[in-house]
Scaffold this motif. Structure first.
Motif, PDB file in Angstrom:
ATOM      1  N   UNK A  40       6.392  -0.932   8.417  1.00 10.53           N
ATOM      2  CA  UNK A  40       5.604  -1.554   7.335  1.00 10.53           C
ATOM      3  C   UNK A  40       4.136  -1.167   7.464  1.00 10.53           C
ATOM      4  N   UNK A  41       3.625  -1.120   8.698  1.00 11.23           N
ATOM      5  CA  UNK A  41       2.241  -0.694   8.917  1.00 11.23           C
ATOM      6  C   UNK A  41       2.044   0.760   8.501  1.00 11.23           C
ATOM      7  N   UNK A  42       3.021   1.615   8.832  1.00 12.69           N
ATOM      8  CA  UNK A  42       2.917   3.029   8.460  1.00 12.69           C
ATOM      9  C   UNK A  42       2.889   3.213   6.946  1.00 12.69           C
ATOM     10  N   UNK A  43       3.683   2.418   6.231  1.00 13.67           N
ATOM     11  CA  UNK A  43       3.671   2.483   4.762  1.00 13.67           C
ATOM     12  C   UNK A  43       2.305   2.062   4.235  1.00 13.67           C
ATOM     13  N   UNK A  44       1.778   0.964   4.765  1.00 12.25           N
ATOM     14  CA  UNK A  44       0.468   0.473   4.320  1.00 12.25           C
ATOM     15  C   UNK A  44      -0.626   1.495   4.619  1.00 12.25           C
ATOM     16  N   UNK A  85      -0.234   4.789   4.996  1.00 13.62           N
ATOM     17  CA  UNK A  85      -0.030   5.961   4.134  1.00 13.62           C
ATOM     18  C   UNK A  85      -0.547   5.688   2.718  1.00 13.62           C
ATOM     19  N   UNK A  86      -0.285   4.485   2.207  1.00 14.41           N
ATOM     20  CA  UNK A  86      -0.789   4.140   0.866  1.00 14.41           C
ATOM     21  C   UNK A  86      -2.312   4.086   0.850  1.00 14.41           C
ATOM     22  N   UNK A  87      -2.891   3.504   1.905  1.00 17.30           N
ATOM     23  CA  UNK A  87      -4.349   3.416   1.985  1.00 17.30           C
ATOM     24  C   UNK A  87      -4.972   4.809   2.079  1.00 17.30           C
ATOM     25  N   UNK A  88      -4.344   5.701   2.865  1.00 20.23           N
ATOM     26  CA  UNK A  88      -4.850   7.074   2.967  1.00 20.23           C
ATOM     27  C   UNK A  88      -4.799   7.777   1.616  1.00 20.23           C
ATOM     28  N   UNK A  89      -3.707   7.575   0.871  1.00 21.07           N
ATOM     29  CA  UNK A  89      -3.582   8.190  -0.457  1.00 21.07           C
ATOM     30  C   UNK A  89      -4.679   7.692  -1.385  1.00 21.07           C
ATOM     31  N   UNK A  90      -4.886   6.381  -1.407  1.00 21.31           N
ATOM     32  CA  UNK A  90      -5.910   5.816  -2.289  1.00 21.31           C
ATOM     33  C   UNK A  90      -7.305   6.283  -1.872  1.00 21.31           C
ATOM     34  N   UNK A  91      -7.559   6.314  -0.556  1.00 19.88           N
ATOM     35  CA  UNK A  91      -8.862   6.763  -0.055  1.00 19.88           C
ATOM     36  C   UNK A  91      -9.107   8.221  -0.433  1.00 19.88           C
ATOM     37  N   UNK A  92      -8.081   9.054  -0.257  1.00 18.99           N
ATOM     38  CA  UNK A  92      -8.222  10.474  -0.578  1.00 18.99           C
ATOM     39  C   UNK A  92      -8.464  10.666  -2.072  1.00 18.99           C
ATOM     40  N   UNK A  94      -2.692  15.626  -2.478  1.00 20.21           N
ATOM     41  CA  UNK A  94      -2.075  14.378  -2.940  1.00 20.21           C
ATOM     42  C   UNK A  94      -0.556  14.458  -2.838  1.00 20.21           C
ATOM     43  N   UNK A  95      -0.009  15.628  -3.120  1.00 21.39           N
ATOM     44  CA  UNK A  95       1.438  15.827  -2.988  1.00 21.39           C
ATOM     45  C   UNK A  95       1.852  15.588  -1.539  1.00 21.39           C
ATOM     46  N   UNK A  96       1.074  16.141  -0.604  1.00 25.64           N
ATOM     47  CA  UNK A  96       1.355  15.958   0.827  1.00 25.64           C
ATOM     48  C   UNK A  96       1.252  14.486   1.215  1.00 25.64           C
ATOM     49  N   UNK A  97       0.214  13.799   0.752  1.00 27.27           N
ATOM     50  CA  UNK A  97       0.040  12.385   1.093  1.00 27.27           C
ATOM     51  C   UNK A  97       1.139  11.518   0.489  1.00 27.27           C
ATOM     52  N   UNK A  98       1.549  11.844  -0.724  1.00 26.55           N
ATOM     53  CA  UNK A  98       2.631  11.070  -1.355  1.00 26.55           C
ATOM     54  C   UNK A  98       3.951  11.299  -0.625  1.00 26.55           C
ATOM     55  N   UNK A 133       6.164   8.536   1.066  1.00 26.23           N
ATOM     56  CA  UNK A 133       7.593   8.422   0.767  1.00 26.23           C
ATOM     57  C   UNK A 133       8.424   8.409   2.061  1.00 26.23           C
ATOM     58  N   UNK A 134       8.052   9.246   3.023  1.00 28.17           N
ATOM     59  CA  UNK A 134       8.759   9.266   4.302  1.00 28.17           C
ATOM     60  C   UNK A 134       8.612   7.927   5.024  1.00 28.17           C
ATOM     61  N   UNK A 135       7.404   7.364   4.981  1.00 24.56           N
ATOM     62  CA  UNK A 135       7.178   6.057   5.617  1.00 24.56           C
ATOM     63  C   UNK A 135       8.008   4.980   4.914  1.00 24.56           C
ATOM     64  N   UNK A 136       8.103   5.065   3.586  1.00 27.20           N
ATOM     65  CA  UNK A 136       8.907   4.093   2.831  1.00 27.20           C
ATOM     66  C   UNK A 136      10.391   4.211   3.173  1.00 27.20           C
ATOM     67  N   UNK A 137      10.859   5.442   3.325  1.00 27.56           N
ATOM     68  CA  UNK A 137      12.270   5.644   3.698  1.00 27.56           C
ATOM     69  C   UNK A 137      12.548   5.101   5.090  1.00 27.56           C
ATOM     70  N   UNK A 138      11.607   5.302   6.005  1.00 32.90           N
ATOM     71  CA  UNK A 138      11.761   4.771   7.360  1.00 32.90           C
ATOM     72  C   UNK A 138      11.801   3.245   7.318  1.00 32.90           C
ATOM     73  N   UNK A 139      10.934   2.663   6.494  1.00 26.88           N
ATOM     74  CA  UNK A 139      10.921   1.204   6.347  1.00 26.88           C
ATOM     75  C   UNK A 139      12.239   0.721   5.756  1.00 26.88           C
TER      76      UNK A 139
END
Length: 197
Positions: free
Chosen positions: A42-46, A48-55, A127-131, A135-141
């Motif tokens: 769950x932390x990894x998903x959060x 990853x999302x924060x990194x995407x938004x920041x980028x 952005x494609x890489x970050x998404x 997505x990988x973090x979401x699948x792991x979750x």
């Protein structure tokens, strides 16, 4: 017992001889390892999302700054172009300097235009890489959530619950027992045909 890496512990087990209905919870396991994995996922998903938004925010800011600089250079070139007719009667050297300044502004503006154009391609790939990372973090979750769901066992049919024997202790399975994956915990025998002893 569900197939999980560490031996899960029986947290809840319906009473011996209890009447259960289909989909009633008969056994609940707990596994600290899975809970820890869930929190990490769950932390990894959060993150990853924060990194995407920041980028995205950083890219937008960079693009806006470049566009502002491009507009400034375009306006400098346009202003210089408007002043050129006035310089017709000025010294040729002064006119040449103004023309060179105008040309320099136009070239810098064109350079920024090309940079903005290539920046869009770079942004798209980043952005494609970050998404993909998100997505990988979401699948792991989701995988961890699926394992956590396996820790709750429901009755597949109506019947009476009979606890199985714990292969490790030789006693009936009870709450607090740590069991290996695949070990039986309880049975719900078919009651349509019975033998009385």
């Amino acid at each position: 017992t569900p197939q999980v890496r560490m031996r899960p512990t029986v947290a809840y087990l319906a009473d011996e001889g209890a009447s259960v209905k289909t989909d009633d919870i008969v056994v609940e396991f707990e596994s600290e390892e899975l809970v820890k994995k869930y929190r990490i996922a769950a932390d990894e998903v959060a993150i990853a999302r924060a990194e995407s938004k920041q980028k995205e925010a950083d890219m937008t800011l960079q693009r806006l700054m470049l566009e502002a600089e491009m507009r400034r250079l375009d306006s400098v070139a346009a202003t210089t172009r408007l002043q050129l007719p006035k310089l017709q009667f000025a010294a040729p050297r002064l006119r040449e300097i103004q023309e060179l300044e105008m040309r320099k502004s136009e070239l810098e503006a064109d350079k920024i235009r090309r940079k903005i154009s290539s920046l869009k391609d770079i942004e798209r790939e980043e952005l494609k890489h970050l998404r993909l990372k998100e997505q990988q973090a979401s699948l792991k979750l989701q995988s961890t959530v699926d394992f956590l769901d396996k820790l709750t066992v429901r009755a597949p049919v109506d019947g009476i619950l009979i606890r199985s024997t714990n292969w490790g202790t030789g006693n009936k399975v009870q709450e607090g027992d740590a069991l290996w994956g695949g070990w039986p915990v309880a049975n719900i025998p078919a009651l349509s045909v019975m033998q009385v002893k």
